[in-house]
Motif scaffolding. Sequence first.
Motif, mmCIF file in Angstrom:
data_model
loop_
_atom_site.group_PDB
_atom_site.id
_atom_site.type_symbol
_atom_site.label_atom_id
_atom_site.label_comp_id
_atom_site.label_asym_id
_atom_site.label_seq_id
_atom_site.Cartn_x
_atom_site.Cartn_y
_atom_site.Cartn_z
ATOM 1 N N TRP A 86 33.788 49.382 18.918
ATOM 2 C CA TRP A 86 34.079 48.230 19.782
ATOM 3 C C TRP A 86 35.263 47.450 19.217
ATOM 4 O O TRP A 86 36.165 47.039 19.962
ATOM 5 C CB TRP A 86 32.858 47.323 19.890
ATOM 6 C CG TRP A 86 33.017 46.228 20.897
ATOM 7 C CD1 TRP A 86 32.622 46.239 22.196
ATOM 8 C CD2 TRP A 86 33.657 44.954 20.682
ATOM 9 N NE1 TRP A 86 32.976 45.058 22.818
ATOM 10 C CE2 TRP A 86 33.614 44.259 21.911
ATOM 11 C CE3 TRP A 86 34.260 44.349 19.593
ATOM 12 C CZ2 TRP A 86 34.149 42.982 22.058
ATOM 13 C CZ3 TRP A 86 34.811 43.070 19.740
ATOM 14 C CH2 TRP A 86 34.747 42.407 20.967
ATOM 15 N N ALA A 87 35.250 47.243 17.894
ATOM 16 C CA ALA A 87 36.321 46.483 17.250
ATOM 17 C C ALA A 87 37.664 47.185 17.415
ATOM 18 O O ALA A 87 38.706 46.531 17.568
ATOM 19 C CB ALA A 87 36.000 46.288 15.772
ATOM 20 N N ALA A 88 37.667 48.522 17.384
ATOM 21 C CA ALA A 88 38.913 49.268 17.569
ATOM 22 C C ALA A 88 39.455 49.051 18.978
ATOM 23 O O ALA A 88 40.666 48.879 19.176
ATOM 24 C CB ALA A 88 38.677 50.755 17.307
ATOM 25 N N ARG A 89 38.568 49.075 19.958
ATOM 26 C CA ARG A 89 39.014 48.827 21.339
ATOM 27 C C ARG A 89 39.562 47.410 21.476
ATOM 28 O O ARG A 89 40.576 47.175 22.153
ATOM 29 C CB ARG A 89 37.859 49.071 22.320
ATOM 30 C CG ARG A 89 37.340 50.493 22.307
ATOM 31 C CD ARG A 89 36.433 50.782 23.483
ATOM 32 N NE ARG A 89 35.197 50.021 23.496
ATOM 33 C CZ ARG A 89 34.073 50.388 22.914
ATOM 34 N NH1 ARG A 89 34.028 51.524 22.214
ATOM 35 N NH2 ARG A 89 32.983 49.654 23.003
ATOM 36 N N PRO B 132 35.195 33.224 15.531
ATOM 37 C CA PRO B 132 34.321 33.955 16.464
ATOM 38 C C PRO B 132 33.713 35.201 15.814
ATOM 39 O O PRO B 132 34.379 35.920 15.082
ATOM 40 C CB PRO B 132 35.258 34.326 17.610
ATOM 41 C CG PRO B 132 36.356 33.311 17.547
ATOM 42 C CD PRO B 132 36.545 33.016 16.098
ATOM 43 N N VAL B 133 32.435 35.428 16.096
ATOM 44 C CA VAL B 133 31.716 36.599 15.603
ATOM 45 C C VAL B 133 31.143 37.339 16.801
ATOM 46 O O VAL B 133 30.534 36.721 17.691
ATOM 47 C CB VAL B 133 30.570 36.210 14.653
ATOM 48 C CG1 VAL B 133 29.818 37.453 14.169
ATOM 49 C CG2 VAL B 133 31.098 35.421 13.456
ATOM 50 N N VAL B 134 31.335 38.667 16.849
ATOM 51 C CA VAL B 134 30.799 39.490 17.931
ATOM 52 C C VAL B 134 29.729 40.408 17.361
ATOM 53 O O VAL B 134 29.941 41.061 16.342
ATOM 54 C CB VAL B 134 31.899 40.323 18.617
ATOM 55 C CG1 VAL B 134 31.293 41.259 19.669
ATOM 56 C CG2 VAL B 134 32.935 39.413 19.256
ATOM 57 N N LEU B 135 28.579 40.458 18.028
ATOM 58 C CA LEU B 135 27.515 41.378 17.656
ATOM 59 C C LEU B 135 27.449 42.508 18.674
ATOM 60 O O LEU B 135 27.439 42.267 19.890
ATOM 61 C CB LEU B 135 26.175 40.644 17.597
ATOM 62 C CG LEU B 135 25.960 39.804 16.330
ATOM 63 C CD1 LEU B 135 24.753 38.907 16.495
ATOM 64 C CD2 LEU B 135 25.779 40.687 15.114
ATOM 65 N N ALA C 39 31.897 52.813 25.186
ATOM 66 C CA ALA C 39 33.007 52.224 25.937
ATOM 67 C C ALA C 39 32.684 52.152 27.418
ATOM 68 O O ALA C 39 33.035 51.187 28.103
ATOM 69 C CB ALA C 39 34.279 53.043 25.705
ATOM 70 N N THR C 40 31.984 53.167 27.933
ATOM 71 C CA THR C 40 31.666 53.180 29.366
ATOM 72 C C THR C 40 30.717 52.055 29.762
ATOM 73 O O THR C 40 30.692 51.652 30.929
ATOM 74 C CB THR C 40 31.033 54.522 29.759
ATOM 75 O OG1 THR C 40 29.916 54.786 28.908
ATOM 76 C CG2 THR C 40 32.036 55.653 29.636
ATOM 77 N N ASP C 41 29.941 51.531 28.798
ATOM 78 C CA ASP C 41 29.011 50.441 29.106
ATOM 79 C C ASP C 41 29.740 49.180 29.540
ATOM 80 O O ASP C 41 29.154 48.312 30.189
ATOM 81 C CB ASP C 41 28.139 50.119 27.882
ATOM 82 C CG ASP C 41 27.241 51.273 27.480
ATOM 83 O OD1 ASP C 41 26.941 52.111 28.352
ATOM 84 O OD2 ASP C 41 26.852 51.337 26.302
ATOM 85 N N GLU C 42 31.017 49.063 29.182
ATOM 86 C CA GLU C 42 31.784 47.864 29.499
ATOM 87 C C GLU C 42 32.438 47.934 30.879
ATOM 88 O O GLU C 42 33.033 46.961 31.324
ATOM 89 C CB GLU C 42 32.885 47.663 28.451
ATOM 90 C CG GLU C 42 32.366 47.524 27.034
ATOM 91 C CD GLU C 42 33.493 47.464 26.020
ATOM 92 O OE1 GLU C 42 34.600 47.952 26.338
ATOM 93 O OE2 GLU C 42 33.268 46.936 24.929
#
Length: 302
Positions: free
Chosen positions: A21-24, A134-137, A144-147
């Motif tokens: 996720w962080a790479a995207r 900001p922190v993302v969990l 990726a398709t979930d987004e």
Amino acid sequence: MSRTITVGFDGSAESRAAAEWAAREAKLRGLPLRLLEVREPLPDPVSQALSLGGENSSADGGDRARSEAAEGLRLRHPGIEVTAEQATGRPYEVLVKAAEEAELLVLGSRGMGAFAGFLVGSVGLAVVARAERPVVLVRAGEQATDEHEPDPAGIPSAASRYRPVLLGVDTDRPDEAVIRFAFAEAARRGTGLRVVHGWNLPPYYVHGLPADPETYQKVSAEQAATLTKILVPWRAEFGDVEVTEESFGGSPSIRLIEASRESSLVVVGRRVRRNPFGIRVGPIAHAVLHHSAAPVAVVAHD
């Protein structure tokens, strides 16, 4: 020094999902990605025993896993700069410090099923409660398709449009940092922003007096108008972001959790409390962290 997207990495499935996720996100922002593994120091007698016995396989294995993960991210996400580092210390302290130097800190959290949300560990909660960036969990298994919205055949596809970004707003204390973060994330994704605001009726309406539909409608209209007014300058600044407003009587937690199933990212705020004792993230953020079906961004504010 250029800020990075930093991800806490330990080789687990949840940290690997967080790294993807962080790479995207790094690609969307045009920023470098930093994998950071934190190892707690061993007591001296144990450390000496390992050294004398040549038992360095665990450390070597961790270094190898981190390097291989970084190389895999470079291959799957061409164009982003990826570095991998290891630090020693108490995990939440090291990660909070890393967050100060990052544009965004990303952590993994064990998933509890497609719609059951997160299982947030003590380290993750401690970091969210103390970090002022900001922190993302991200749940283990996040793809990726979930987004993205389903394609014409009804199948989620990374080639289709992003699902909307979801924002929870407190109209009594709206914060620019939280709102700007959500609008910017929607703009980067080329998608819409769904803004949710829950409100409670005045105490005199709730306790003892007969129900008055006109009072309810009046309060409802006032709250909706307040939300619209708050968003006016942000709509102007982010003119390409389509905004949907939702103001309703009741706690926003349940609505945010339900709407997370159709969102690419959920954004909530957390008031900064510089108290060294206890872990507090606020009731709404806490509920969303544990039950969201999408990645959750917690944005600290004064």
